[in-house]
Motif scaffolding. Structure first.
Motif, short mmCIF file in Angstrom:
data_model
loop_
_atom_site.label_atom_id
_atom_site.label_comp_id
_atom_site.label_asym_id
_atom_site.label_seq_id
_atom_site.Cartn_x
_atom_site.Cartn_y
_atom_site.Cartn_z
N GLN A 1 -19.03 7.34 14.10
CA GLN A 1 -19.03 6.33 15.16
C GLN A 1 -19.66 6.90 16.42
O GLN A 1 -20.49 6.28 17.06
N VAL B 1 -16.54 -6.39 22.05
CA VAL B 1 -16.78 -6.18 20.63
C VAL B 1 -16.44 -4.74 20.26
O VAL B 1 -15.85 -4.46 19.22
N MET B 2 -16.78 -3.85 21.18
CA MET B 2 -16.49 -2.43 20.97
C MET B 2 -14.98 -2.19 20.91
O MET B 2 -14.49 -1.41 20.11
N LEU B 3 -14.25 -2.88 21.77
CA LEU B 3 -12.81 -2.67 21.84
C LEU B 3 -12.09 -3.30 20.66
O LEU B 3 -11.00 -2.88 20.29
N VAL B 4 -12.72 -4.30 20.05
CA VAL B 4 -12.13 -4.91 18.86
C VAL B 4 -12.41 -4.03 17.64
O VAL B 4 -11.72 -4.09 16.65
N SER B 5 -13.44 -3.20 17.74
CA SER B 5 -13.81 -2.34 16.61
C SER B 5 -12.83 -1.16 16.51
O SER B 5 -12.08 -0.89 17.44
N PRO B 6 -12.86 -0.46 15.38
CA PRO B 6 -11.93 0.68 15.23
C PRO B 6 -12.27 1.86 16.13
O PRO B 6 -11.52 2.82 16.15
N MET B 7 -13.35 1.80 16.83
CA MET B 7 -13.70 2.92 17.70
C MET B 7 -12.69 3.01 18.84
O MET B 7 -12.41 2.04 19.52
N ARG B 8 -12.15 4.22 19.03
CA ARG B 8 -11.14 4.37 20.08
C ARG B 8 -11.79 4.29 21.46
O ARG B 8 -12.88 4.79 21.66
N PRO B 9 -11.07 3.66 22.40
CA PRO B 9 -11.64 3.50 23.74
C PRO B 9 -12.04 4.83 24.38
O PRO B 9 -13.07 4.91 25.04
#
Lengths: 248, 368
Positions: B3, B206-214
């Motif tokens: 990611q 969209v980024m925050l909904v993704s599994p990528m941690r903030p």
């Protein structure tokens, strides 16, 4: 996912200070369903959806998405859902392919998966030639269809669409809905907010929110029967007139 | 990790495609170094000086007292040996040293002629120039007075030594300043703007909904600008070394390490600003007014901090650029090592941790 329910909400509430944006709503969404979430501007649709996506923490109530608790299992939910925001969710200065590569990477997909999926989507959308063009050079309708493809790129169980067809012409909207049907046929549950009443007719079931509460929830045909209306438009107007909250 | 790298790659596409911004980012340090010829001069008050009095007679005591009595100087220390002079300068406590040779008074009375040496810290050439001028004026004043009193022509020769920067080159002063400004601009402003841009575009959601941690999103945003900054550090150092002929007297590794530390402080500030600003314009204004102006005004780069009223001197301590500016001057021009600038280094390190923690915390809160 007992009983085929992919989303459950029980007395779900969100307060911002004194303001109750979402007021004790309860509903279930079944697997493979196209669940329409209707309401006037400011009715609380987006807030409700943001709670389910993990963008906003509920004040009280219970909810599960893909079998995971929205309070405790946020990270697991994120892996199972796709999201298309009201605003544009593609990078305009990246090409179509680069956008797909990026979102694939964010969802931990392999290079092989990304490549195959990209080719597949571009074929489906007849955009093979446009793969290396910058997104900003494409017409709005194409961008919107691409944004949807990207939202389900990682093959999520559920996809949340927040007013996906704003500002698009009727023909493109029709095409967009065909894509939604195709996704639903593949087993992806679609949760869509909208205020176009013709779109409400396309949904498997529709819930209508007024002032933060769900006033009605049924299939479009049943709703029309209950409210003795000829179209969803009439149903909606009848319900929405009760609203006391000013639209934002 | 996948990611993370996808994100960084995307970030580089953004930078690369936006040619104008990239040109500004990489070209600005070059332009600034080339055009920033003259720093503004200003009056210096109460500069700390040291006296090395090898004579200790009536004349030197009287002269020292007069120097101390003037509003320009305060005697910080009386030294006993010549080697101490250099030591005091390296510590950065004094700006000027006055050296009286042995038999000063006797020379003056018997030969009507005496010497005094003024040694100034010319890594800040404007201040050095002014201080030696003031000191010379005070000594001349004394000379004229005794000449009038005794009706005999006495002469005191002042000999000046400009430490570290014998030709009084302005470059010695502005290179460290430009480094601080450029790094701040690239890191703080650009990072803040690009994060806020994602918020405006809706892609952040969209980024925050993704599994990528903030936290990952925040860090991945910072990495490309860290890399850009190292290019800028390299280009500024090369230009100043080979075009402006400013020497790098200290350790290059230490200088680069300190610059990266300052870059990290700036990046953290950028992240913090992005969590406060709602629009790209707001991010830009906060960066410019909150970071840029204090850097120019309070870092000591344009106006000597020691002349400012006490409240401003206190405020200047929270300006990261002030510490970095001192570090660069010390390492690059005076050639000192970490043992002298450890305090500044620790302060920068602490600032970085503080801002970064705050930025990541605030970023998470926005999520909930």
């Amino acid at each position: 996912m007992s009983n085929g329910k992919v989303i459950t909400a029980e007395q779900l509430t969100k307060r911002f200070g004194d303001f109750v944006a979402v007021d004790h709503i309860s509903f279930d969404v079944m697997k493979g369903e196209i669940f329409g979430f209707l309401g006037a501007n400011g009715a609380g649709k987006t807030t409700a959806m943001r709670m389910l996506c993990g963008l906003s923490l509920p004040t009280s109530g219970k909810a599960t998405v893909a079998g995971f608790d929205v309070f405790k299992e946020n990270e697991k939910i994120k892996k199972s859902i796709g999201y298309m925001s009201q605003k544009f969710s593609l990078y305009e200065d990246l090409t179509v392919k680069e956008n797909m590569e990026f979102y694939g990477g964010i969802y931990h997909k392999s290079d092989k998966f990304i490549k195959e999926k990209t080719t597949f989507i571009l074929n489906e959308l007849h955009l093979t030639k446009e793969g290396n063009k910058l997104v900003k050079s494409l017409p709005l309708g194409w961008k919107q269809k691409l944004a949807f493809s990207v939202a389900i790129f990682h093959e999520p169980e559920i996809v949340f669409l927040d007013e996906p067809t704003g500002g698009v012409d009727p023909v493109t909207r029709r095409e967009f809905w065909n894509m939604i049907y195709q996704a639903a046929d593949r087993g992806i549950t679609v949760f869509v907010t909208t205020h176009y009443m013709d779109e409400a007719e396309y949904c498997s079931r529709v819930s209508i929110m007024v002032d933060g509460r769900i006033e009605a929830l049924d299939t479009p045909s049943q709703l029309k029967k209950t409210y003795e209306a000829a179209s969803m438009d009439e149903v909606f107007l009848r319900l929405a007139r009760k609203a006391v909250r000013a639209a934002d | 990790m996948r990611q993370f790298f996808s994100f960084i790659k995307k970030e580089f596409y953004h930078i690369w495609r936006d040619k104008r911004t990239m040109f500004i980012l990489l070209g600005m340090p070059v332009v600034q170094i080339v055009i920033f010829g003259f720093a503004l001069t200003n009056e210096v008050k109460n500069a700390k000086i040291a006296i090395l009095d090898n004579s200790k007679d009536a004349a030197t005591t009287s002269l020292s007292a007069q120097l101390n009595a003037s509003r320009y100087f305060d005697i910080e220390k009386n030294l006993v040996s010549y080697t101490q002079v250099e030591e005091e300068f390296k510590k950065g406590k004094i700006k000027l040293a006055v050296v009286f040779p042995q038999h000063f008074s006797e020379d003056l009375l018997h030969f009507n002629k005496a010497q005094v040496q003024l040694i100034a810290d010319a890594s800040d050439p404007n201040t050095a120039n002014q201080l030696t001028n003031y000191a010379t004026a005070i000594i001349m004043d004394y000379q004229n007075r005794i000449t009038n009193e005794r009706k005999l022509p006495y002469t005191i020769n002042t000999e000046m030594r400009m430490l570290y920067n014998p030709q009084l080159k302005g470059a010695f002063n502005f290179v460290p300043g430009v480094m601080a400004m450029v790094l701040l601009l690239v890191c703080t402003m650009m990072t803040a703007i690009t994060i806020v841009k994602e918020k405006e575009m809706g892609t952040m959601e969209v980024m925050l909904v993704s599994p990528m941690r903030p936290q990952m999103v925040v860090l991945a945003k910072a990495v490309p600008y860290l890399l850009l900054s190292t290019i800028n550090i390299a280009s500024i150092l090369l230009l100043s070394r080979y075009v402006l002929e400013v020497p790098i007297n200290g350790s290059l590794i230490l200088l680069v390490f300190e610059s990266i530390l300052f870059t990290l402080v700036s990046l953290s500030l950028g992240l913090l600003i992005s969590s406060m600003a709602g629009s790209q314009q707001a991010a830009m204004f906060i960066s410019l007014i909150g970071m840029f102006l204090p850097t120019i005004m309070l870092s000591g780069f344009m106006f000597p901090v020691e002349n400012m009223p006490l409240p401003l001197r206190i405020v200047s301590n929270i300006v990261p650029a002030k510490w970095y500016y001192n570090i660069v001057k010390s390492v690059m021009i005076k050639g000192v090592g970490l043992h002298v600038i450890w305090k500044e280094t620790l302060i920068l390190g602490g600032m970085m941790l503080f801002f970064l923690t705050l930025a990541i915390k605030r970023f998470k809160i926005r999520l909930a």
